[in-house]
Scaffold this motif. Sequence first.
Motif, PDB file in Angstrom:
ATOM      1  N   ALA A 219       8.512 -55.173 -12.797  1.00  5.33           N
ATOM      2  CA  ALA A 219       7.918 -53.966 -12.223  1.00  5.33           C
ATOM      3  C   ALA A 219       8.331 -53.786 -10.769  1.00  5.33           C
ATOM      4  CB  ALA A 219       6.397 -54.019 -12.346  1.00  5.33           C
ATOM      5  N   GLU A 220       8.421 -54.887 -10.027  1.00  3.60           N
ATOM      6  CA  GLU A 220       8.841 -54.810  -8.623  1.00  3.60           C
ATOM      7  C   GLU A 220      10.258 -54.262  -8.502  1.00  3.60           C
ATOM      8  OE1 GLU A 220       9.148 -57.713  -4.661  1.00  3.60           O
ATOM      9  OE2 GLU A 220       8.594 -58.548  -6.615  1.00  3.60           O
ATOM     10  N   ARG A 221      11.156 -54.718  -9.378  1.00  4.39           N
ATOM     11  CA  ARG A 221      12.541 -54.207  -9.343  1.00  4.39           C
ATOM     12  C   ARG A 221      12.579 -52.725  -9.731  1.00  4.39           C
ATOM     13  NH1 ARG A 221      13.365 -59.204 -11.895  1.00  4.39           N
ATOM     14  NH2 ARG A 221      13.774 -58.271 -13.946  1.00  4.39           N
ATOM     15  N   ALA A 222      11.830 -52.357 -10.754  1.00  4.31           N
ATOM     16  CA  ALA A 222      11.798 -50.958 -11.187  1.00  4.31           C
ATOM     17  C   ALA A 222      11.222 -50.067 -10.091  1.00  4.31           C
ATOM     18  CB  ALA A 222      10.988 -50.823 -12.477  1.00  4.31           C
ATOM     19  N   ASN A 223      10.155 -50.523  -9.443  1.00  7.60           N
ATOM     20  CA  ASN A 223       9.529 -49.703  -8.403  1.00  7.60           C
ATOM     21  C   ASN A 223      10.408 -49.582  -7.163  1.00  7.60           C
ATOM     22  OD1 ASN A 223       7.149 -48.933  -9.727  1.00  7.60           O
ATOM     23  ND2 ASN A 223       6.168 -50.902  -9.283  1.00  7.60           N
ATOM     24  N   ALA A 224      11.174 -50.608  -6.872  1.00  8.65           N
ATOM     25  CA  ALA A 224      12.110 -50.515  -5.747  1.00  8.65           C
ATOM     26  C   ALA A 224      13.173 -49.462  -6.033  1.00  8.65           C
ATOM     27  CB  ALA A 224      12.753 -51.868  -5.480  1.00  8.65           C
ATOM     28  N   GLN A 225      13.644 -49.430  -7.271  1.00 11.06           N
ATOM     29  CA  GLN A 225      14.652 -48.430  -7.638  1.00 11.06           C
ATOM     30  C   GLN A 225      14.057 -47.026  -7.601  1.00 11.06           C
ATOM     31  OE1 GLN A 225      18.361 -48.525  -8.837  1.00 11.06           O
ATOM     32  NE2 GLN A 225      17.534 -46.784  -7.708  1.00 11.06           N
ATOM     33  N   LEU A 226      12.838 -46.879  -8.120  1.00 13.77           N
ATOM     34  CA  LEU A 226      12.177 -45.576  -8.097  1.00 13.77           C
ATOM     35  C   LEU A 226      11.952 -45.089  -6.670  1.00 13.77           C
ATOM     36  CD1 LEU A 226       9.619 -46.186 -10.980  1.00 13.77           C
ATOM     37  CD2 LEU A 226      11.424 -44.452 -10.977  1.00 13.77           C
ATOM     38  N   ALA A 227      11.553 -45.991  -5.784  1.00 13.10           N
ATOM     39  CA  ALA A 227      11.330 -45.613  -4.382  1.00 13.10           C
ATOM     40  C   ALA A 227      12.621 -45.118  -3.732  1.00 13.10           C
ATOM     41  CB  ALA A 227      10.760 -46.802  -3.614  1.00 13.10           C
ATOM     42  N   ALA A 228      13.728 -45.769  -4.050  1.00 15.61           N
ATOM     43  CA  ALA A 228      15.019 -45.347  -3.486  1.00 15.61           C
ATOM     44  C   ALA A 228      15.395 -43.962  -3.987  1.00 15.61           C
ATOM     45  CB  ALA A 228      16.102 -46.362  -3.842  1.00 15.61           C
ATOM     46  N   TRP A 229      15.161 -43.710  -5.270  1.00 14.83           N
ATOM     47  CA  TRP A 229      15.488 -42.387  -5.821  1.00 14.83           C
ATOM     48  C   TRP A 229      14.610 -41.299  -5.214  1.00 14.83           C
ATOM     49  CZ3 TRP A 229      15.657 -44.488 -11.514  1.00 14.83           C
ATOM     50  CH2 TRP A 229      16.916 -45.066 -11.748  1.00 14.83           C
ATOM     51  N   VAL A 230      13.308 -41.587  -5.086  1.00 18.56           N
ATOM     52  CA  VAL A 230      12.403 -40.593  -4.505  1.00 18.56           C
ATOM     53  C   VAL A 230      12.785 -40.315  -3.052  1.00 18.56           C
ATOM     54  CG1 VAL A 230      10.020 -40.155  -3.794  1.00 18.56           C
ATOM     55  CG2 VAL A 230      10.490 -41.070  -6.076  1.00 18.56           C
ATOM     56  N   ASP A 231      13.094 -41.352  -2.301  1.00 16.25           N
ATOM     57  CA  ASP A 231      13.469 -41.172  -0.895  1.00 16.25           C
ATOM     58  C   ASP A 231      14.717 -40.301  -0.743  1.00 16.25           C
ATOM     59  OD1 ASP A 231      11.359 -42.683  -0.060  1.00 16.25           O
ATOM     60  OD2 ASP A 231      12.522 -44.519   0.279  1.00 16.25           O
ATOM     61  N   ALA A 232      15.621 -40.379  -1.721  1.00 16.16           N
ATOM     62  CA  ALA A 232      16.855 -39.596  -1.647  1.00 16.16           C
ATOM     63  C   ALA A 232      16.627 -38.124  -1.991  1.00 16.16           C
ATOM     64  CB  ALA A 232      17.909 -40.195  -2.568  1.00 16.16           C
ATOM     65  N   GLY A 233      15.507 -37.818  -2.657  1.00 22.53           N
ATOM     66  CA  GLY A 233      15.144 -36.424  -2.926  1.00 22.53           C
ATOM     67  C   GLY A 233      16.114 -35.666  -3.808  1.00 22.53           C
ATOM     68  N   ALA A 234      16.554 -36.270  -4.889  1.00 24.84           N
ATOM     69  CA  ALA A 234      17.567 -35.656  -5.756  1.00 24.84           C
ATOM     70  C   ALA A 234      17.091 -34.333  -6.353  1.00 24.84           C
ATOM     71  CB  ALA A 234      17.921 -36.625  -6.882  1.00 24.84           C
ATOM     72  N   SER A 235      18.040 -33.440  -6.580  1.00 22.46           N
ATOM     73  CA  SER A 235      17.741 -32.166  -7.228  1.00 22.46           C
ATOM     74  C   SER A 235      17.681 -32.358  -8.741  1.00 22.46           C
ATOM     75  CB  SER A 235      18.800 -31.124  -6.877  1.00 22.46           C
ATOM     76  OG  SER A 235      20.074 -31.523  -7.377  1.00 22.46           O
ATOM     77  N   ILE A 236      16.933 -31.470  -9.399  1.00 29.49           N
ATOM     78  CA  ILE A 236      16.720 -31.548 -10.850  1.00 29.49           C
ATOM     79  C   ILE A 236      16.849 -30.144 -11.423  1.00 29.49           C
ATOM     80  CG2 ILE A 236      15.040 -32.099 -12.671  1.00 29.49           C
ATOM     81  CD1 ILE A 236      13.712 -33.990 -10.541  1.00 29.49           C
ATOM     82  N   ARG A 237      17.400 -30.060 -12.606  1.00 26.09           N
ATOM     83  CA  ARG A 237      17.472 -28.762 -13.283  1.00 26.09           C
ATOM     84  C   ARG A 237      17.514 -28.976 -14.797  1.00 26.09           C
ATOM     85  NH1 ARG A 237      22.463 -29.994 -11.361  1.00 26.09           N
ATOM     86  NH2 ARG A 237      24.225 -29.909 -12.814  1.00 26.09           N
ATOM     87  N   ILE A 238      17.227 -27.913 -15.522  1.00 25.73           N
ATOM     88  CA  ILE A 238      17.368 -27.904 -16.971  1.00 25.73           C
ATOM     89  C   ILE A 238      18.590 -27.058 -17.316  1.00 25.73           C
ATOM     90  CG2 ILE A 238      16.346 -27.246 -19.184  1.00 25.73           C
ATOM     91  CD1 ILE A 238      14.941 -29.576 -17.869  1.00 25.73           C
ATOM     92  N   GLU A 239      19.527 -27.649 -18.016  1.00 27.71           N
ATOM     93  CA  GLU A 239      20.680 -26.893 -18.501  1.00 27.71           C
ATOM     94  C   GLU A 239      20.474 -26.595 -19.974  1.00 27.71           C
ATOM     95  OE1 GLU A 239      24.251 -29.050 -17.654  1.00 27.71           O
ATOM     96  OE2 GLU A 239      24.148 -28.653 -15.493  1.00 27.71           O
ATOM     97  N   ARG A 240      20.839 -25.386 -20.397  1.00 23.98           N
ATOM     98  CA  ARG A 240      20.639 -25.015 -21.807  1.00 23.98           C
ATOM     99  C   ARG A 240      21.754 -24.101 -22.280  1.00 23.98           C
ATOM    100  NH1 ARG A 240      15.527 -20.815 -21.767  1.00 23.98           N
ATOM    101  NH2 ARG A 240      15.828 -19.899 -19.696  1.00 23.98           N
TER     102      ARG A 240
END
Length: 302
Positions: A219-240
Motif C-alpha cells: 500500500a505504501e508503494r501504491a500510495n507513493a505512486q498515486l501521490a506522484a500522479w496527483v501532484d503532476a495534475g495529468a489531464s483526463i478525457r473520454i475518447e469515443r
Amino acid sequence: MTAPFVIEEEGRTVQLPTADTRVTYPAGSTESAGTVVFVAPLPDGGSAVVVDETAFHPVDTAWPDQPADRGVLRSGGGEQPIVDAVVGAIHDGELFLGGDVPVRTGTEGWVFVVAHLVDGDAPAVGDHVEIVVDADHRAALSAGHTACHLASLALDAAFADTWTKPVPTDALGHPAFDALAIERSRITPNGSTDVYRIGKSLRKKGFDVTGLDDLASVAERANAQLAAWVDAGASIRIERDADGLSARRSWVCELADGRVEIPCGGTHLDALTEVEAITVALESAAVEGGIQLTMTTSVAQR
C-alpha cells in the motif's frame, strides 16, 4: 423483462427504437433535452422511459461498477425523480432491461438504449423532456471512477516484482495483477472498492503469494505512486467512436509515465488537479481455495 416490438397507445402504434440512445455524459454533460421515443410499463407500476438523447449515466449490465446517476425528468406534466437508469437492449422485436439483457453492450444486430425508470405516470411517446442530473453526486462518482483506474495501475506497479513468470501487462507495461485477479469492482462517491481473488490459477500464472505478506509495504508503494500522479495534475478525457450508447469509449490519462488508455463506459474527472489526494488501503482474508484481497480507494477533493 421483455416488451413487444409494437404497442398500441391511445389508438396509435408505437414502435421500439431502431437506433441507440445518444449519450452526452461522456463529455461531462449533466443536462440534456430530447424526445421520448418509447415507454415500457414495469411490473411494479412504474415505467421505463427511453429518450433519443440523454445526459443520464445508466448502470451497465455486463460490468455494473458505476451506479446510475441521480436526477429528475422534466416534462409538461411536471418533474419526477428518476429512481434508476439501466441499459435496455432491443432485438427481434423484444426489449430487455437491466439484468435481463442477454448480450454485452455493442453486440452486432442489437439496439442499446438508456431506460430511465420512473414511478407513476410517464410522459408519452413524442413528448419533449429534459433530463437533469445531480451534478454534485456525478462529480463524486466521477472522482471515484478515475481514482479506481489509477489505483489499479498503482497496485499493478506495487506488485510488479511479485511475479515469477511473464504475464499480460497493463497500459504502463506492468504485470496486470488487476486484470488477472479482479472479481468485482464498485464505484462509490469519492472512492471505490475492488475485490481480487488469488487462487491456484493466479499462482500457476506466476504470482508469488508471499507478496501479500506485507500489505502495508504494498500500500505504501501504491500510495507513493498515486501521490506522484496527483501532484503532476495529468489531464483526463473520454475518447469515443460515436455518440451512441454502444459506441466504444476509452478513458485516457496523460500521465508522466506515459499515455494510458483503458476501455470504459463510465464518467470521470477532467484532470487530476481536481483532487487533493488519492489513497488506497489493502486487506486480505483467507477464502475457500485461496486468498481474497480488498483494495479500498479514497479521494480527497480540493
